[in-house]
Scaffold this motif. Structure first.
Motif, PDB file in Angstrom:
ATOM      1  N   ARG A  77      -5.720  -0.025  -1.512  1.00 45.31           N
ATOM      2  CA  ARG A  77      -4.494  -0.815  -1.426  1.00 45.31           C
ATOM      3  C   ARG A  77      -4.258  -1.318  -0.008  1.00 45.31           C
ATOM      4  O   ARG A  77      -3.762  -2.435   0.196  1.00 45.31           O
ATOM      5  CB  ARG A  77      -3.314   0.016  -1.919  1.00 45.31           C
ATOM      6  CG  ARG A  77      -3.352   0.258  -3.416  1.00 45.31           C
ATOM      7  CD  ARG A  77      -2.170   1.053  -3.900  1.00 45.31           C
ATOM      8  NE  ARG A  77      -2.236   1.239  -5.347  1.00 45.31           N
ATOM      9  CZ  ARG A  77      -1.333   1.910  -6.052  1.00 45.31           C
ATOM     10  NH1 ARG A  77      -0.302   2.457  -5.448  1.00 45.31           N
ATOM     11  NH2 ARG A  77      -1.472   2.042  -7.358  1.00 45.31           N
TER      12      ARG A  77
ATOM     13  N   TRP B 153       0.818  -1.212   0.000  1.00 46.56           N
ATOM     14  CA  TRP B 153       0.000   0.000   0.000  1.00 46.56           C
ATOM     15  C   TRP B 153       0.847   1.256   0.000  1.00 46.56           C
ATOM     16  O   TRP B 153       0.374   2.332  -0.363  1.00 46.56           O
ATOM     17  CB  TRP B 153      -0.933   0.016   1.213  1.00 46.56           C
ATOM     18  CG  TRP B 153      -0.245  -0.166   2.527  1.00 46.56           C
ATOM     19  CD1 TRP B 153      -0.103  -1.321   3.224  1.00 46.56           C
ATOM     20  CD2 TRP B 153       0.424   0.837   3.298  1.00 46.56           C
ATOM     21  NE1 TRP B 153       0.608  -1.119   4.374  1.00 46.56           N
ATOM     22  CE2 TRP B 153       0.942   0.195   4.449  1.00 46.56           C
ATOM     23  CE3 TRP B 153       0.636   2.205   3.144  1.00 46.56           C
ATOM     24  CZ2 TRP B 153       1.659   0.877   5.428  1.00 46.56           C
ATOM     25  CZ3 TRP B 153       1.355   2.883   4.118  1.00 46.56           C
ATOM     26  CH2 TRP B 153       1.855   2.233   5.235  1.00 46.56           C
TER      27      TRP B 153
ATOM     28  N   VAL C 200     -12.735  -5.414  -1.285  1.00 42.37           N
ATOM     29  CA  VAL C 200     -12.805  -4.055  -1.823  1.00 42.37           C
ATOM     30  C   VAL C 200     -13.795  -4.024  -2.982  1.00 42.37           C
ATOM     31  O   VAL C 200     -13.680  -4.817  -3.926  1.00 42.37           O
ATOM     32  CB  VAL C 200     -11.430  -3.563  -2.318  1.00 42.37           C
ATOM     33  CG1 VAL C 200     -11.544  -2.139  -2.857  1.00 42.37           C
ATOM     34  CG2 VAL C 200     -10.400  -3.629  -1.203  1.00 42.37           C
TER      35      VAL C 200
ATOM     36  N   GLU D 206      -6.616  -4.258   0.446  1.00 39.24           N
ATOM     37  CA  GLU D 206      -6.133  -5.444  -0.265  1.00 39.24           C
ATOM     38  C   GLU D 206      -4.937  -6.061   0.450  1.00 39.24           C
ATOM     39  O   GLU D 206      -4.807  -7.285   0.516  1.00 39.24           O
ATOM     40  CB  GLU D 206      -5.780  -5.072  -1.704  1.00 39.24           C
ATOM     41  CG  GLU D 206      -7.003  -4.773  -2.549  1.00 39.24           C
ATOM     42  CD  GLU D 206      -6.666  -4.243  -3.929  1.00 39.24           C
ATOM     43  OE1 GLU D 206      -7.525  -4.336  -4.811  1.00 39.24           O
ATOM     44  OE2 GLU D 206      -5.546  -3.718  -4.111  1.00 39.24           O
ATOM     45  N   TRP D 207      -4.064  -5.234   0.966  1.00 40.43           N
ATOM     46  CA  TRP D 207      -2.893  -5.708   1.710  1.00 40.43           C
ATOM     47  C   TRP D 207      -3.316  -6.507   2.928  1.00 40.43           C
ATOM     48  O   TRP D 207      -2.689  -7.489   3.303  1.00 40.43           O
ATOM     49  CB  TRP D 207      -2.030  -4.513   2.097  1.00 40.43           C
ATOM     50  CG  TRP D 207      -0.704  -4.872   2.685  1.00 40.43           C
ATOM     51  CD1 TRP D 207       0.351  -5.458   2.049  1.00 40.43           C
ATOM     52  CD2 TRP D 207      -0.290  -4.648   4.033  1.00 40.43           C
ATOM     53  NE1 TRP D 207       1.411  -5.602   2.918  1.00 40.43           N
ATOM     54  CE2 TRP D 207       1.042  -5.107   4.140  1.00 40.43           C
ATOM     55  CE3 TRP D 207      -0.906  -4.080   5.141  1.00 40.43           C
ATOM     56  CZ2 TRP D 207       1.764  -5.037   5.330  1.00 40.43           C
ATOM     57  CZ3 TRP D 207      -0.186  -4.004   6.332  1.00 40.43           C
ATOM     58  CH2 TRP D 207       1.137  -4.481   6.419  1.00 40.43           C
TER      59      TRP D 207
ATOM     60  N   LYS E 205      -6.115  -8.122   3.016  1.00 41.62           N
ATOM     61  CA  LYS E 205      -7.037  -9.145   2.511  1.00 41.62           C
ATOM     62  C   LYS E 205      -8.482  -8.864   2.920  1.00 41.62           C
ATOM     63  O   LYS E 205      -9.260  -9.778   3.233  1.00 41.62           O
ATOM     64  CB  LYS E 205      -6.598 -10.535   2.958  1.00 41.62           C
ATOM     65  CG  LYS E 205      -5.232 -10.941   2.388  1.00 41.62           C
ATOM     66  CD  LYS E 205      -4.839 -12.329   2.840  1.00 41.62           C
ATOM     67  CE  LYS E 205      -3.592 -12.815   2.080  1.00 41.62           C
ATOM     68  NZ  LYS E 205      -2.468 -11.886   2.142  1.00 41.62           N
TER      69      LYS E 205
END
Length: 388
Positions: free
Chosen positions: A148, A45, A157, A151-152, A154
């Protein structure tokens, strides 16, 4: 061992919300807590919002920075306090900053929390209000850091396309994730520079899932001069309004920002490091921000300078036959039609002009930051050369 990186109550909260024990170490690393930092390196991120790729370019209009440094009152205040740098808090500078925000925004002191820029509270909001079961909803395109970070970690999104007039599509955002934990609204939006009206944000607050939070990122609002969302924070306990001094105030390298929210939300966000990031701010940055935020005439003057330079540049681009999307901030989006934006960026770089990047949803569209009048004249000259 994992729990030692964060307080017991915080670990229990994260585990209850669906994070794993391994996730606790990653979350600790996100905020620089304990030894975890050394073990993970630079997370994915962290690449969002990085400076432009050509720092030696003659014209740097790629990173949405201000074209000049801090406002004069801020520079004077920052220079003056250097001699008191031997003290952690010579005269309660953090408190003075909060009082200045109160005066400008009309919110109580316990609804204000300063931060070193806005990246930390933005990522911190994702950790605090999302989970593997309750994800993030964001626009597409928009500033990517929230997505980000999620997503990092998990976390799910959902990216929702903007409306045809480039507002956040709040109805589609609610429909996209009926159980979301956090809704991110950037207004003026980065990269489009367009406004999502307060009425849309009010609708989102009224219709979002119970228990979720709306984060309103107003980093560019001073360039637009439009009504702001700060009054909402005293009316509700599920909205955060975020600001930064990295834009019109010319303090990107000084790392100052703040959030406004219900004290209970602020307390949740501070649990990971005991308020360290919010409490340990450099004195020059605090003093500069305090003196700058109340300088309304100078802020308005900078906004007019930006609008003049922006108008001149956009007129030139349109005369060359390219579409410029509407904007209310210090950036605009150019559609190169058949050329990939990354290739056009490379061509401008060869002219010592660093323009901005593109977003995956619009691969032929570049973001251009509005710089000084001279910057934009250099941009126009380079445009004539790279688009022959």
């Amino acid at each position: 061992m994992t729990r030692s990186f964060v307080k017991e109550e915080v670990a229990d909260d994260l585990l209850t919300r669906g994070y794993s024990r391994r996730d606790l170490t990653r979350i600790a690393a996100l905020f620089g807590v304990g030894a975890a930092v050394a073990s993970v390196g630079r997370p994915a991120w962290a690449s969002a919002g990085t400076p432009d790729a050509a720092p030696d370019a003659k014209t740097r209009i790629g990173a949405n920075e201000c074209w000049t440094g801090p406002l004069q009152p801020g520079q004077i205040a920052a220079a003056k306090i250097i001699s008191s740098g031997n003290r952690y808090s010579p005269h309660d500078e953090r408190g003075d900053f909060i009082k200045a925000v109160m005066a400008v925004e009309g919110v109580p002191s316990d609804y204000v929390a300063p931060w070193p820029g806005s990246s930390d509270p933005l990522s911190r909001s994702v950790v605090t209000f999302t989970s593997p079961d309750r994800g993030l909803v964001t626009a597409d395109p928009t500033f990517e850091l929230a997505g980000r970070t999620a997503e990092w970690l998990k976390v799910p999104v959902n990216r929702v396309p903007l409306t045809p007039d480039y507002r956040h599509d709040v109805r589609a955002m609610v429909a996209a994730a009926p159980n979301a934990g956090l809704f991110y609204v950037c207004t003026p939006n980065n990269p489009t520079g367009t406004i999502t009206p307060l009425e849309d944000i009010s609708w989102l607050l009224a219709n979002k899932p119970a228990g979720s939070v709306v984060l309103v990122d107003e980093a560019y609002t001073h360039f637009a001069g439009v009504p702001v969302a700060s009054s909402m924070v005293t009316q509700r306990d599920d909205v955060i309004v975020m600001r930064t001094f990295s834009k019109i105030f010319g303090m990107a390298g000084m790392r100052m920002g703040y959030i406004m929210a219900n004290p209970a939300l602020i307390a949740k966000m501070m649990r990971y490091d005991g308020g360290m990031q919010s409490g340990a701010l450099p004195l020059p940055s605090l003093a500069c921000a305090t003196a700058s935020i109340t300088a309304a005439p100078l802020i308005a003057q900078r906004r007019r300078q930006m609008q003049d330079a922006r108008g001149m540049a956009i007129e030139h681009v349109r005369k060359r036959g390219f579409e410029v999307k509407p904007t209310d901030a210090n950036m605009f989006m150019i559609d190169w039609k058949t050329r990939q934006a990354k290739d056009v960026q490379t061509a401008f770089r060869a002219q010592s002009v660093e323009i901005g990047r593109s977003w995956p949803i619009w691969p032929t569209v570049s973001r251009v930051t509005v710089g000084s009048t001279e910057d934009m004249k250099n941009f126009c000259t380079a445009l004539d050369k790279v688009t022959v």
